[in-house]
Design a protein around this motif. Sequence first.
Motif, PDB file in Angstrom:
ATOM      1  N   LEU A 111       0.837  -1.202   0.000  1.00  0.00           N
ATOM      2  CA  LEU A 111       0.000   0.000   0.000  1.00  0.00           C
ATOM      3  C   LEU A 111       0.874   1.255   0.000  1.00  0.00           C
ATOM      4  O   LEU A 111       0.589   2.235  -0.694  1.00  0.00           O
ATOM      5  N   LEU A 112       1.978   1.191   0.753  1.00  0.00           N
ATOM      6  CA  LEU A 112       2.894   2.350   0.775  1.00  0.00           C
ATOM      7  C   LEU A 112       3.440   2.634  -0.622  1.00  0.00           C
ATOM      8  O   LEU A 112       3.611   3.785  -0.999  1.00  0.00           O
ATOM      9  N   ILE A 113       3.700   1.580  -1.405  1.00  0.00           N
ATOM     10  CA  ILE A 113       4.198   1.789  -2.781  1.00  0.00           C
ATOM     11  C   ILE A 113       3.113   2.448  -3.623  1.00  0.00           C
ATOM     12  O   ILE A 113       3.369   3.410  -4.336  1.00  0.00           O
ATOM     13  N   PHE A 114       1.890   1.948  -3.491  1.00  0.00           N
ATOM     14  CA  PHE A 114       0.783   2.569  -4.236  1.00  0.00           C
ATOM     15  C   PHE A 114       0.613   4.034  -3.838  1.00  0.00           C
ATOM     16  O   PHE A 114       0.160   4.854  -4.622  1.00  0.00           O
ATOM     17  N   MET A 115       1.001   4.351  -2.577  1.00  0.00           N
ATOM     18  CA  MET A 115       0.838   5.725  -2.084  1.00  0.00           C
ATOM     19  C   MET A 115       2.024   6.608  -2.464  1.00  0.00           C
ATOM     20  O   MET A 115       2.059   7.787  -2.114  1.00  0.00           O
ATOM     21  N   GLY A 116       3.015   6.027  -3.125  1.00  0.00           N
ATOM     22  CA  GLY A 116       4.192   6.809  -3.500  1.00  0.00           C
ATOM     23  C   GLY A 116       5.161   6.979  -2.336  1.00  0.00           C
ATOM     24  O   GLY A 116       5.962   7.916  -2.315  1.00  0.00           O
ATOM     25  N   LEU A 117       5.096   6.081  -1.356  1.00  0.00           N
ATOM     26  CA  LEU A 117       6.023   6.149  -0.208  1.00  0.00           C
ATOM     27  C   LEU A 117       6.779   4.827  -0.087  1.00  0.00           C
ATOM     28  O   LEU A 117       6.705   4.148   0.937  1.00  0.00           O
ATOM     29  N   PRO A 118       7.500   4.425  -1.142  1.00  0.00           N
ATOM     30  CA  PRO A 118       8.033   3.067  -1.164  1.00  0.00           C
ATOM     31  C   PRO A 118       9.066   2.761  -0.081  1.00  0.00           C
ATOM     32  O   PRO A 118       9.114   1.660   0.436  1.00  0.00           O
ATOM     33  N   ASN A 119       9.894   3.755   0.261  1.00  0.00           N
ATOM     34  CA  ASN A 119      10.998   3.418   1.170  1.00  0.00           C
ATOM     35  C   ASN A 119      10.856   4.040   2.552  1.00  0.00           C
ATOM     36  O   ASN A 119      11.815   4.167   3.282  1.00  0.00           O
ATOM     37  N   GLU A 128      -5.282  10.504   0.348  1.00  0.00           N
ATOM     38  CA  GLU A 128      -6.152  11.318  -0.529  1.00  0.00           C
ATOM     39  C   GLU A 128      -5.736  11.101  -1.989  1.00  0.00           C
ATOM     40  O   GLU A 128      -6.572  10.927  -2.870  1.00  0.00           O
ATOM     41  N   TYR A 129      -4.402  11.117  -2.199  1.00  0.00           N
ATOM     42  CA  TYR A 129      -3.870  10.888  -3.557  1.00  0.00           C
ATOM     43  C   TYR A 129      -4.289   9.500  -4.045  1.00  0.00           C
ATOM     44  O   TYR A 129      -4.745   9.317  -5.169  1.00  0.00           O
ATOM     45  N   LEU A 130      -4.131   8.509  -3.137  1.00  0.00           N
ATOM     46  CA  LEU A 130      -4.458   7.124  -3.499  1.00  0.00           C
ATOM     47  C   LEU A 130      -5.928   6.997  -3.901  1.00  0.00           C
ATOM     48  O   LEU A 130      -6.271   6.296  -4.856  1.00  0.00           O
ATOM     49  N   GLU A 131      -6.785   7.707  -3.166  1.00  0.00           N
ATOM     50  CA  GLU A 131      -8.217   7.634  -3.479  1.00  0.00           C
ATOM     51  C   GLU A 131      -8.474   8.134  -4.905  1.00  0.00           C
ATOM     52  O   GLU A 131      -9.261   7.571  -5.656  1.00  0.00           O
ATOM     53  N   GLN A 132      -7.736   9.212  -5.254  1.00  0.00           N
ATOM     54  CA  GLN A 132      -7.920   9.769  -6.598  1.00  0.00           C
ATOM     55  C   GLN A 132      -7.499   8.789  -7.691  1.00  0.00           C
ATOM     56  O   GLN A 132      -8.067   8.774  -8.784  1.00  0.00           O
ATOM     57  N   THR A 133      -6.466   7.984  -7.410  1.00  0.00           N
ATOM     58  CA  THR A 133      -6.003   7.051  -8.454  1.00  0.00           C
ATOM     59  C   THR A 133      -7.047   5.972  -8.734  1.00  0.00           C
ATOM     60  O   THR A 133      -6.999   5.316  -9.778  1.00  0.00           O
ATOM     61  N   LYS A 134      -7.963   5.746  -7.804  1.00  0.00           N
ATOM     62  CA  LYS A 134      -9.029   4.722  -7.923  1.00  0.00           C
ATOM     63  C   LYS A 134      -8.443   3.320  -8.164  1.00  0.00           C
ATOM     64  O   LYS A 134      -9.091   2.442  -8.714  1.00  0.00           O
ATOM     65  N   LEU A 135      -7.179   3.127  -7.765  1.00  0.00           N
ATOM     66  CA  LEU A 135      -6.522   1.846  -8.008  1.00  0.00           C
ATOM     67  C   LEU A 135      -6.989   0.779  -7.021  1.00  0.00           C
ATOM     68  O   LEU A 135      -6.923  -0.402  -7.290  1.00  0.00           O
ATOM     69  N   LEU A 136      -7.459   1.242  -5.855  1.00  0.00           N
ATOM     70  CA  LEU A 136      -7.879   0.292  -4.832  1.00  0.00           C
ATOM     71  C   LEU A 136      -9.343   0.505  -4.492  1.00  0.00           C
ATOM     72  O   LEU A 136      -9.778   1.632  -4.295  1.00  0.00           O
TER      73      LEU A 136
END
Length: 482
Positions: free
Chosen positions: A240-248, A295-303
């Motif tokens: 989920l962190l990767i999907f959120m753009g927080l991979p590391n 919030e960003y993740l919600e916009q991507t509608k990926l999940l």
Amino acid sequence: MDEVGRIFGDVGLGVFQLSLSRPVERGEYLSVEDELHGPVLCQLDDLKRKSDLNLERARQLSPGDEATVQETLLGTARVIGYRDAQGLVKLPTIPFRSGARVYRAEESLIAEVLGLKRRASSGAYVGLLRNHGLRVELDINQLVQRHVSVLAKTGGGKSYLLGVLIEELLRHKVTCVIIDPHGEYGSLRVPAEKNGAHARFGVESQGFGRQIQEFSPDVTLNPSAKPLAFSLRHIEPRELLIFMGLPNVKAFLAPLKGLIESVAATNPEYTVRDLIHAAERLEGVAGETLHERLEYLEQTKLLAPQGTSLKELVKKGEATLINLRGVAVDVQELVVARIASTLFESLKRKLIPPLFLVVEEAHNFAPQQGTATCSRVLKNIASEGRKFGLGLCVVTQRAARIDKSVLSQCNTQLILQVTNPLDLRAIAQSIEGLTDGMTSMIQSLPVGTALVTGGGYHTPLFCEVRPRATRHGGESVQVVDN
Ligand SMILES: Nc1ncnc2c1ncn2[C@@H]1O[C@H](COP(=O)(O)OP(=O)(O)OP(=O)(O)O)[C@@H](O)[C@H]1O
Ligand SMILES: [Mg+2]
């Protein structure tokens, strides 16, 4: 019979030298009569002009002088073999005689020995044997069961050839899933504009719109696609962190886990919005960042609580494009990992029909060095996929950078021009039966000519790729107008 030269010198069983009385191009097919078995098919592997002009005489020539030079064209040929009564390709067991005549091979001998026959129900017509009108049809069962690689330098014609292959698979109603990082394959819906090559190759222009469906994690950028979503409940916090753009950012892992646990305890069908509400109650930098990234993740509608179902994703006899244009690289890797493992697990349980998984830019998804999230599953598919009906096709411009265990599992290789020495070495090491002559020919292949190994043929052959029935989607961008 068209005599082109004579064998000379010491003659081996697999290779011989000939002096040519007529010019013959490198790669051309020849025949030599064997005393016991009749005509044997051979191929000219190398050529050299031998002359009596030595350095001394060359230096004595003044500018403008005509040089009188005695010269001979010498060739090295390789024996391919003949078909025995059982239809098997055999090599002669006694060397040819020195002085034996060498002919240009007749088409019927080439077709018979190479096995260039119409496969009707199981053949993928990819082009014509170079310099001949014979059709090269790859055995579709071999392609899907024994994996494929498409290798060439950038601009070498990989995507064009892959388009040809997919057209053929669709004609034969083979189910395909195509990882399309640049959104190039949507044009398989659109018939090509016909040109002279279509008649020469006997290709009709045809669109495959009815057999193509397209999904993308970013439908704003790729409006022709349906949204691709994964089920939120099945995603690990780390992913989920990767999907959120927080991979590391490990510091966020524990707070995120806490969030998920607290939300899931009261509502197992939770949404990203529920996670956002919970993050609002979290204090400090972690709370703020997680809130913003969710919030960003919600916009991507990926999940979503319900992801794209397997039934939607894979349809028998159709091609599913996974259009990743504009998607961040680490998210692309996750998408590929999720899709590849879902397909593999579903095939093991026989939930979906046998299929062909195509991975473009495969050096990014199964790299030789470093790791990609999806590397492991692609390696597993390469080594075990065929047992379950999952064929893999990897396409790459960097043969040296793709995982070698994946490359060496591919039994059919479609190789276009490659010039990088490291890539050439990787290719030579992973392909059986590739001669030095062929490796050097790969460096100067014109666009549209491929070296085909495997695919139901026992010897590598050069193929002029047929024109596309559909429009090619990977045209180079013009920087300056002509
Ligand atoms: N068989 C062919 N017949 C005619 N044109 C071709 C053929 N193969 C390739 N081309 C042309 O060459 C160009 C490059 O081809 P393509 O897009 O397939 O290269 P590529 O190897 O996929 O490159 P990249 O690594 O950049 O993705 C295209 O513009 C295409 O029109
Ligand atoms: Mg390409």
